[in-house]
Design an enzyme around this catalytic site. Structure first.
Site, mmCIF file in Angstrom:
data_model
loop_
_atom_site.group_PDB
_atom_site.id
_atom_site.type_symbol
_atom_site.label_atom_id
_atom_site.label_comp_id
_atom_site.label_asym_id
_atom_site.label_seq_id
_atom_site.Cartn_x
_atom_site.Cartn_y
_atom_site.Cartn_z
ATOM 1 N N LYS A 109 0.856 -1.193 0.000
ATOM 2 C CA LYS A 109 0.000 0.000 0.000
ATOM 3 C C LYS A 109 0.897 1.249 0.000
ATOM 4 O O LYS A 109 1.992 1.144 0.568
ATOM 5 C CB LYS A 109 -0.900 0.016 1.238
ATOM 6 N N ASP A 140 -1.570 -5.227 -5.330
ATOM 7 C CA ASP A 140 -2.993 -4.977 -5.186
ATOM 8 C C ASP A 140 -3.696 -5.358 -6.487
ATOM 9 O O ASP A 140 -3.056 -5.504 -7.534
ATOM 10 C CB ASP A 140 -3.262 -3.512 -4.821
ATOM 11 N N GLU A 141 -5.004 -5.552 -6.394
ATOM 12 C CA GLU A 141 -5.765 -6.087 -7.534
ATOM 13 C C GLU A 141 -5.682 -5.191 -8.766
ATOM 14 O O GLU A 141 -5.832 -5.668 -9.902
ATOM 15 C CB GLU A 141 -7.231 -6.301 -7.150
ATOM 16 N N HIS A 197 -7.533 -13.209 -6.959
ATOM 17 C CA HIS A 197 -8.245 -12.089 -6.340
ATOM 18 C C HIS A 197 -9.624 -12.043 -6.989
ATOM 19 O O HIS A 197 -9.779 -12.333 -8.171
ATOM 20 C CB HIS A 197 -7.496 -10.781 -6.581
ATOM 21 N N LYS A 234 -13.705 -5.077 6.638
ATOM 22 C CA LYS A 234 -14.406 -3.971 5.957
ATOM 23 C C LYS A 234 -15.285 -4.439 4.809
ATOM 24 O O LYS A 234 -16.114 -3.656 4.307
ATOM 25 C CB LYS A 234 -13.361 -2.966 5.420
ATOM 26 N N LYS A 241 1.710 -9.328 -1.591
ATOM 27 C CA LYS A 241 1.062 -9.359 -2.900
ATOM 28 C C LYS A 241 0.849 -7.955 -3.467
ATOM 29 O O LYS A 241 0.800 -6.976 -2.723
ATOM 30 C CB LYS A 241 -0.287 -10.089 -2.847
HETATM 31 C C1 CAP Z 1 -7.266 -5.235 1.345
HETATM 32 C C2 CAP Z 1 -7.359 -5.193 -0.182
HETATM 33 C C3 CAP Z 1 -8.059 -6.421 -0.801
HETATM 34 C C4 CAP Z 1 -9.396 -6.763 -0.238
HETATM 35 C C5 CAP Z 1 -10.292 -7.462 -1.253
HETATM 36 C C6 CAP Z 1 -8.064 -3.958 -0.624
HETATM 37 O O1 CAP Z 1 -6.590 -4.118 1.810
HETATM 38 O O2 CAP Z 1 -6.075 -5.138 -0.751
HETATM 39 O O3 CAP Z 1 -8.150 -6.119 -2.176
HETATM 40 O O4 CAP Z 1 -9.216 -7.605 0.845
HETATM 41 O O5 CAP Z 1 -11.500 -7.856 -0.683
HETATM 42 O O6 CAP Z 1 -7.633 -3.419 -1.665
HETATM 43 O O7 CAP Z 1 -9.040 -3.558 -0.047
HETATM 44 P P1 CAP Z 1 -6.678 -3.723 3.352
HETATM 45 P P2 CAP Z 1 -11.880 -9.403 -0.526
HETATM 46 O O8 CAP Z 1 -6.061 -4.824 4.142
HETATM 47 O O9 CAP Z 1 -5.900 -2.451 3.457
HETATM 48 O O10 CAP Z 1 -8.101 -3.547 3.692
HETATM 49 O O11 CAP Z 1 -10.741 -10.018 0.241
HETATM 50 O O12 CAP Z 1 -13.150 -9.383 0.259
HETATM 51 O O13 CAP Z 1 -12.030 -9.941 -1.867
HETATM 52 MG MG MG Z 2 -6.679 -4.866 -2.739
#
Ligand code: CAP
Ligand code: MG
Length: 427
Positions: free
Chosen positions: A154, A182-183, A269, A309, A180
């Site tokens: 991040k 991020d998406e 993801h 969240k 990892k």
């Molecule tokens: C988490 C995260 C993931 C989410 C995806 C985000 O970051 O990198 O993409 O967990 O949701 O971008 O929000 P944080 P899910 O740890 O900073 O929240 O796992 O429900 O698919």
């Molecule tokens: Mg993410």
């Protein structure tokens, strides 16, 4: 035998029918539009198998045996059996185009939710499944029984390659097993894929050497499939063991291509899943997404947390975890029984608004075969990334040794700082 003449209103309803071991079975929740559930689901069955809105003269009798059969109707819940010959073996997209295709847009239904699917042996065995799964990841990372701890670099976009690699390095030396992308990070100008791969994998090796622990980098290879495969090949050349793939935005066929053409661990993801999984009356459940991800070859998959969240309650997350990790699952009100015919497990990933304070809840409710991932929960630590990573590991250590976080925190400062800083946060 389906009658394709007079009584077409219920031609696909056969409540006396007992599904055979050659049938794929779908469990739908149907909200009809200006007709009965029976009439609406007859439309769903015909449209998702061999029919259309009128009998057609071009039909052949031999086609009728491929027709779907509605064999159970209980209120708005219905079960439909499909002969497996209706589907192309080894193709998730083909199955989806039938059972999750046009049916969601029909006027006959105000709402239609595909809650779960159970797959017959022969069809299921035509899929590769995961190459590594829980056992394979544990072997690669030499972690026997505790949850794996991961983070996401991040801020999710914008960091230049050298800063990205530095954040990853600090996460690993602080205690993360996995880092990892991020998406939504692929190969933007501020952080091109090739440079990021070589710089960050170099840091991964450096951290592994310094800590004496195995480390993994889940680099996002999502792209046009030929480019995706070239990126996966580069990761392999650079000694990487894992890649990350956005299974919903890239598609299940893309996951199948990656699984069948690269020997790396695949972290899936599910970004965009919420567009069709979150409405309880319409769309495709996350349970179905998880089924297909395991079949197509996902080694690890985001499934929710029940506390962070993102949406998804404890019951749902727990049932999905079982579905992707167990060899056999029993039926529940929202899930069909399934024998996974020896397909390897997919490692469940709990992520989204997670910080060390959540770890006892996650391990109590979902066990140790989970990958616990935190982005903000690591890089938001008051003392920085490395301490944030350490606090996550300490929280896992506390639960593994049967101690409360409060008590363990007395001798583990990074955890105590995290608890003081985020302790009151609730989603
Ligand atoms: C988490 C995260 C993931 C989410 C995806 C985000 O970051 O990198 O993409 O967990 O949701 O971008 O929000 P944080 P899910 O740890 O900073 O929240 O796992 O429900 O698919
Ligand atoms: Mg993410």
């Amino acid at each position: 035998m389906i009658k394709m003449v007079k009584d077409k209103k219920y031609a696909f309803i056969d409540q006396g029918y007992k599904p055979t071991r050659n049938d794929l079975v779908c469990m739908f929740r149907v909200t009809p539009e200006k007709m009965s559930v029976k009439e609406a689901v007859n439309n769903v069955a015909l449209e998702s198998s061999i029919g259309t809105w009128t009998p057609v003269s071009s039909n052949k009798k031999y086609v009728n045996k491929l027709g779907a059969k509605v064999f159970a109707i209980s209120g708005n819940w219905v079960k439909i059996a499909y002969p497996q010959e209706l589907f192309e073996e080894g193709s998730v997209s083909n199955i989806l185009s039938s059972v999750a295709g046009n049916v969601f847009g029909m006027k006959a239904v105000k709402g239609l939710r595909l809650e779960d699917i159970s797959f017959p042996k022969k069809l299921l065995k035509s899929f590769c499944g995961p190459r590594f799964g829980v056992e394979g990841y544990r072997k690669i990372l030499k972690i026997r029984d505790r949850p794996l701890v991961g983070t996401i670099v991040k801020p999710k976009l914008g960091l230049k390659t050298k800063d990205h690699a530095k954040v990853a390095y600090e996460s690993w030396v602080g205690g993360c097993d996995l880092v990892k992308d991020d998406e939504n990070l692929s190969s933007q100008k501020f952080n091109p894929f090739e440079k990021r791969a070589s710089k960050t994998l170099e840091m991964c090796d450096k951290a592994a050497e310094e800590t004496g622990e195995k480390k993994g980098y889940l680099i996002n290879v999502t792209a046009e499939v030929m480019l995706m495969l070239r990126r996966a090949d580069l990761v392999k050349e650079l000694g990487g063991k894992f890649v990350m793939h956005d299974v919903i935005t890239a598609g299940f066929a893309s996951l199948e291509t990656l699984r069948q053409n690269s020997k790396l661990g695949i972290h899936s993801h599910r970004a965009m899943h919420g567009a069709f999984t979150e409405n309880p009356n319409h769309g495709l459940s996350m349970m179905c997404v998880a089924d297909f991800a395991r079949m197509a070859g996902s080694d690890s998959l985001h499934i929710g947390t029940g506390i962070g969240k993102m949406r998804g309650g404890k019951r749902e997350v727990s049932e999905i975890r079982e579905e992707i990790e167990a060899m056999k699952v029993d039926k529940t009100p929202h899930r069909l029984q399934q024998n996974w015919q020896g397909l390897k497990s997919t490692f469940a990933v709990c992520s989204g608004g997670i910080y060390p304070g959540h770890i006892p809840y996650l391990m109590k409710n979902f066990g140790n075969d989970i990958i616990i991932q935190a982005g903000g929960g690591v890089h938001g630590h008051p003392d920085g990334t490395a301490k944030g990573a350490t606090a996550m590991r300490q929280a896992v250590g506390a639960v593994m040794s049967g101690e409360t976080l409060e008590h363990y925190g007395k001798t583990h400062g990074e955890l105590m700082r995290a608890m003081e800083f985020w302790g009151k946060i609730r989603f």
